[in-house]
Design a protein around this motif. Structure first.
Motif, PDB file in Angstrom:
ATOM      1  N   MET A 672      61.942  16.134  79.229  1.00 46.52           N
ATOM      2  CA  MET A 672      62.039  15.291  79.786  1.00 46.52           C
ATOM      3  C   MET A 672      62.807  14.648  80.438  1.00 46.52           C
ATOM      4  SD  MET A 672      58.653  15.469  80.195  1.00 46.52           S
ATOM      5  CE  MET A 672      58.641  17.036  79.544  1.00 46.52           C
ATOM      6  N   ILE A 675      65.219  17.358  82.392  1.00 43.40           N
ATOM      7  CA  ILE A 675      63.957  17.387  84.070  1.00 43.40           C
ATOM      8  C   ILE A 675      64.774  16.447  85.112  1.00 43.40           C
ATOM      9  CG2 ILE A 675      62.028  17.998  85.105  1.00 43.40           C
ATOM     10  CD1 ILE A 675      60.327  18.885  82.469  1.00 43.40           C
ATOM     11  N   THR A 710      52.071  12.610  86.760  1.00 45.64           N
ATOM     12  CA  THR A 710      53.195  13.384  87.129  1.00 45.64           C
ATOM     13  C   THR A 710      54.611  12.789  87.926  1.00 45.64           C
ATOM     14  OG1 THR A 710      50.766  14.091  87.839  1.00 45.64           O
ATOM     15  CG2 THR A 710      52.776  14.324  89.781  1.00 45.64           C
ATOM     16  N   ARG A 750      61.762  24.004  84.085  1.00 36.36           N
ATOM     17  CA  ARG A 750      60.060  24.448  83.945  1.00 36.36           C
ATOM     18  C   ARG A 750      60.043  24.822  83.017  1.00 36.36           C
ATOM     19  NH1 ARG A 750      57.782  29.006  87.955  1.00 36.36           N
ATOM     20  NH2 ARG A 750      57.364  27.110  89.508  1.00 36.36           N
ATOM     21  N   ALA A 753      58.725  21.992  80.874  1.00 36.72           N
ATOM     22  CA  ALA A 753      57.906  21.691  81.863  1.00 36.72           C
ATOM     23  C   ALA A 753      56.430  22.766  80.858  1.00 36.72           C
ATOM     24  CB  ALA A 753      57.762  21.718  82.920  1.00 36.72           C
ATOM     25  N   THR A 754      56.152  23.874  81.031  1.00 37.51           N
ATOM     26  CA  THR A 754      55.536  24.914  80.165  1.00 37.51           C
ATOM     27  C   THR A 754      55.347  24.705  78.406  1.00 37.51           C
ATOM     28  OG1 THR A 754      56.517  26.368  82.084  1.00 37.51           O
ATOM     29  CG2 THR A 754      55.498  27.106  79.636  1.00 37.51           C
ATOM     30  N   HIS A 756      55.075  21.796  77.461  1.00 35.85           N
ATOM     31  CA  HIS A 756      54.358  20.567  77.450  1.00 35.85           C
ATOM     32  C   HIS A 756      52.911  21.158  77.830  1.00 35.85           C
ATOM     33  CE1 HIS A 756      58.160  18.756  76.535  1.00 35.85           C
ATOM     34  NE2 HIS A 756      57.602  17.412  75.772  1.00 35.85           N
ATOM     35  N   GLY A 758      52.497  21.890  80.495  1.00 37.93           N
ATOM     36  CA  GLY A 758      52.408  21.399  81.854  1.00 37.93           C
ATOM     37  C   GLY A 758      52.808  22.011  82.931  1.00 37.93           C
ATOM     38  N   ARG A 759      53.822  21.642  84.181  1.00 40.23           N
ATOM     39  CA  ARG A 759      54.105  22.849  85.520  1.00 40.23           C
ATOM     40  C   ARG A 759      55.067  21.866  85.633  1.00 40.23           C
ATOM     41  NH1 ARG A 759      50.440  24.198  89.908  1.00 40.23           N
ATOM     42  NH2 ARG A 759      49.335  22.829  90.057  1.00 40.23           N
ATOM     43  N   LEU A 760      56.109  22.183  86.337  1.00 36.23           N
ATOM     44  CA  LEU A 760      56.962  22.465  87.303  1.00 36.23           C
ATOM     45  C   LEU A 760      57.196  23.077  88.635  1.00 36.23           C
ATOM     46  CD1 LEU A 760      59.273  20.220  88.384  1.00 36.23           C
ATOM     47  CD2 LEU A 760      60.549  22.144  87.033  1.00 36.23           C
ATOM     48  N   LEU A 778      56.222  17.620  89.030  1.00 36.34           N
ATOM     49  CA  LEU A 778      56.042  17.796  87.509  1.00 36.34           C
ATOM     50  C   LEU A 778      54.834  17.238  87.005  1.00 36.34           C
ATOM     51  CD1 LEU A 778      57.081  18.082  84.163  1.00 36.34           C
ATOM     52  CD2 LEU A 778      58.195  15.858  84.473  1.00 36.34           C
ATOM     53  N   LEU A 780      51.760  17.045  83.892  1.00 40.11           N
ATOM     54  CA  LEU A 780      51.771  17.323  82.549  1.00 40.11           C
ATOM     55  C   LEU A 780      50.523  16.939  82.416  1.00 40.11           C
ATOM     56  CD1 LEU A 780      54.247  14.249  81.318  1.00 40.11           C
ATOM     57  CD2 LEU A 780      54.705  17.350  80.871  1.00 40.11           C
TER      58      LEU A 780
END
Length: 786
Positions: A672, A675, A710, A750, A753-754, A756, A758-760, A778, A780
């Motif tokens: 985190m 990011i 987010t 990115r 994020a992936t 976890h 999630g997506r960025l 971001l 999650l």
């Protein structure tokens, strides 16, 4: 008033025309400038080559029977030479009666009857033209015509050259020049004879050497016009083998070999009479066999520059489909990419460089060297060797020396030495760059024809080309390899840079300790403690990188750690060196007060670096990183505090919007942090780029919300072009200047994020003012919230 010695002309010619091929280029170019209707012909008429004459001369000096010696000379006469040249040569040899006369006659015959003729069927010159134009070195008639064409908005230049010095090319090839020329309206030929040896008199002034045109001799036909440059008393040894070698490479690359053969300017080469030597043409099959390629188009429309780069991975020696990447860059991108933060080039050069295009076809030479039983690889290898290099052409004619074997004008070889994986050396490419005299008036040749003058426009073009070939194509090939072969990022470059930055910081601190008064030693010790903490952090990071490499995991941890270590190392080196420069400048009785103020600033910066180290420390823990419970609010606040000094230095206003109830998540804290750090790093760069051009208040806004967890990050910098919304997350893609270009940050962010679930992403809502994208999100998964 200045007066010029005659030998100055010889010095000028030798300086301006540095090689035989440039001499031919200038003479051939002049033929096309004369609007030749049938192209240009180059004819060698060699009766006895110079090396054979030297051998005969040694034999004659030894003495012997005159008839035997005369027969020896006759036996060396080449039957393929023209009848007139052979007859003249023999006549001189046959009239002598003793070896001494024979020796003189031999040298005289070689000087007179070995010739090179360069002919065109252009407009020709009158006797007045010879007097007032040809014999005026540096005449401005062509330059005025080109300037008029530029002013009128013409799309094509009336001439290839403008300096009026190409006529000196003849002296490079031989000491005797004869010009035969006529205009269509002239009733007879006009002659001009120059013996360059006459100019070698050290006491003679230029106007002491008589050079006067004469009239006489019939034209080939009443309506004929054109010019023949006949050069004798040749300075070099010309043989058929040497002429064929020149035709196979040098003359083949004199005009654009990528163009259709029928559309290329006609240059006909002959050896002795009508023995035509073909000038090599590039086979279309060669380019079709390339393993990768990059093409680009730089345009300037209504004052707005744009660069479109297309990279293709065709056959990289492992299983993969053909891959293509198209990148479009506008002014805002080019200001960051080409101009950068250092301001070495003015923004206006992005416009004044003018439009140009390029293509470079890459060949994996290791594959070309493999065992070949069919001969196909050998033939391909020979053609690739013949055409290798990235050449520069202006209006279809080559600009020297770009693309020569010993010329690395795009710095490809040196860059290749610093990289692993695909080494994009200059010899692996077959390519061209196209410019024009009208479209690129600020890309002008140096007077000695050895490349372009160093101008802001030339620097813009070089930076664009280097980026397209080395960064865009090279990065794209590495990305394709990682995608289909699972390759990891090589961080040897980053490790080297971190070590260099660390050494710089140590050196600066040591000097600070020596120069600082006793009252400031506490501050220096704090600075040294910060360096010790950073060194410990860097050591743990290196251990972590090695662990990740051994585990053969993807690079999100390894590269993230390496990148952040480099960022902090840069901050540390910058802060210590700034302090040292400040201390060096402090003089006079008021030093103590000023010194305290400066060290207060240094202390604030060191506290900021300390916070950066502490914030990043979770990324370098030994063993596998594990999820833990923490709040998004917490890491955002820590990041803002850690960057407080940097924000202050760059006059950036951070604006936080955090919920009263902290958003608790379970995640890998170090990822985190990666990011947020990478988003901040990008923002600071692009806010600086805008700040150098616009009056505005730089801002970074971060908002956190829940359901799902987010983080929204945006700034008011230059933003991202909508067409590059996804490209910016690609591995090795970066639009920063060459000193700061890595192409890892957003890719790593990115990937984190992936990791976890999630997506960025970059929101596709364009800003009303810039028309570009500014907001990163971001997001999650709901399950990450605790």
């Amino acid at each position: 008033m200045f007066r010029i010695t005659a030998r100055t002309v010889l010095e000028l010619g030798s300086e301006l025309i540095s090689s035989d091929i440039i001499a031919f280029y200038e003479l051939i170019k002049n033929g096309f400038d004369a609007q030749s209707k049938t192209g240009v012909e180059v004819r060698f008429d060699i009766v006895v080559p110079k090396h054979a004459v030297s051998t005969l001369a040694k034999q004659i000096v030894k003495g012997g029977d005159i008839e035997t010696l005369r027969l020896a000379v006759h036996s060396e006469i080449m039957e393929s030479a023209s009848a007139a040249a052979k007859d003249g040569f023999r006549a001189l040899i046959n009239q002598v009666t003793d070896p001494e006369e024979l020796l003189s006659a031999l040298w005289e015959a070689e000087r007179r009857f070995n010739t090179i003729r360069v002919s065109d069927t252009g407009t020709g010159m009158s006797a007045e033209d010879l007097e007032k134009t040809f014999l005026v070195i540096g005449t401005g008639s062509r330059k005025r015509a080109i300037e008029a064409a530029l002013a009128s908005g013409a799309t094509k230049s009336p001439f290839l050259g403008e300096k009026g010095i190409g006529r000196l090319s003849a002296m490079r090839l031989g000491d005797h020049l004869r010009v035969e020329t006529a205009k269509q309206s002239d009733p007879a030929l006009n002659f001009l004879v120059i013996n360059w040896k006459d100019f070698n008199n050290v006491d003679a002034m230029l106007d002491d050497i008589p050079v006067t045109p004469t009239i006489g001799g019939a034209k080939p036909s009443e309506a004929w016009s054109g010019t023949s440059i006949i050069i004798s008393d040749l300075t070099e040894n010309w043989t058929e083998a040497r002429v064929r070698e020149m035709a196979g490479k040098d003359l083949a690359r004199l005009t654009d070999p990528f163009a259709d053969a029928g559309g290329r300017p006609r240059i006909a080469l002959f050896w002795n009479n009508d023995n035509r030597i073909p000038i090599a043409t590039m086979p279309r099959e060669l380019l079709a066999a390339a393993h990768a390629r990059v093409r680009g188009e730089y345009t300037v429309v209504k004052g707005e520059p744009q660069l479109v780069i297309t990279s293709e991975a065709l056959d990289l020696d492992f299983e993969h489909p053909p891959e293509t990447q198209v990148v479009t860059l506008s002014r805002a991108d080019l200001e960051g990419l080409v101009i950068g933060k250092d301001g070495d080039i003015d923004d206006s050069a992005l416009d004044s460089v003018g439009p140009f295009s390029f293509e470079a076809h890459w060949f994996n030479r290791r594959r070309l060297l493999r065992t070949d039983t069919t001969g196909q690889l050998m033939a391909l290898r020979e053609e690739q060797n013949r055409w290798s290099g990235i050449l520069l052409f202006r209006d279809r004619f080559r600009v020297f020396p770009y693309g020569d074997d010993d010329d690395d004008w795009l710095d490809l070889d040196r860059s290749a030495l610093r990289r692993s994986g695909y080494t994009l050396n200059k010899t692996q490419f077959v390519g061209r760059v196209n410019i024009s005299r009208v479209g690129n008036p600020n890309l002008v040749d140096q007077t000695n024809r050895e490349g372009l003058r160093v101008t802001p426009e030339q620097q813009v073009m070089l930076k664009v080309l280097h980026y397209a070939v080395q960064d865009r194509l090279g990065g794209f090939l590495r990305e394709v390899e990682r995608q289909y072969k699972g390759q990891k990022i090589d961080l040897s470059d980053a490790k080297t840079r971190v070590k260099s930055l660390e050494d710089r910081a140590k050196a600066a601190i040591a000097r600070l300790r020596r120069l600082s008064p006793d009252t400031a030693q506490t501050d220096v010790e704090e600075l040294q403690q910060t360096l010790a903490e950073f060194s410990d952090f860097a050591a743990k990071a290196r251990v972590r990188i090695e662990q990740v490499e051994q585990e053969s995991r993807q690079m999100i941890e390894m590269a993230g750690v390496g990148l952040m270590v480099e960022v902090v190392a840069h901050e540390l080196a910058r802060a210590t060196e700034n302090a040292l420069r400040t201390l060096d400048g402090l003089k006079g009785p008021e030093v103590p007060d000023r010194l305290r103020g400066q060290f207060a600033n240094l202390q604030a910066e060191m506290k900021s670096v300390n916070k950066r180290v502490r914030v990043l420390d979770p990324m370098s823990v030994s063993g596998r990183q594990r999820t833990e419970l923490f709040t998004l609010n917490e890491i955002v606040k820590d990041a803002m505090e850690a960057h407080q000094a940097q924000f202050s230095r760059h006059r950036i206003t951070p604006i936080l919007s955090l919920p009263e109830r902290p958003v608790r998540i379970r995640a890998v804290k170090g990822m985190m942090v990666q990011i947020i750090e990478n988003l901040i790093s990008n923002s600071v760069y692009w806010l600086d780029i805008r700040g150098q051009r616009d009056r505005f208040t730089p801002e970074i806004r971060i908002a956190v919300s829940s359901d799902p967890p987010t983080l929204i990050f945006e700034d008011n910098g230059r933003g991202v072009a909508p067409e590059n919304r996804e490209t910016i997350f690609k591995l090795f893609f970066s639009l920063r200047d060459s000193k700061r270009r890595r192409g890892l940050g957003l890719f790593i962010a990115r990937e984190a994020a992936t990791h976890h679930g999630g997506r960025l992403y970059l929101e596709d809502m364009a800003d009303a003012e810039t028309g570009r994208l500014h907001r990163f999100v971001l997001e999650l998964p709901q399950g990450a919230q605790q």
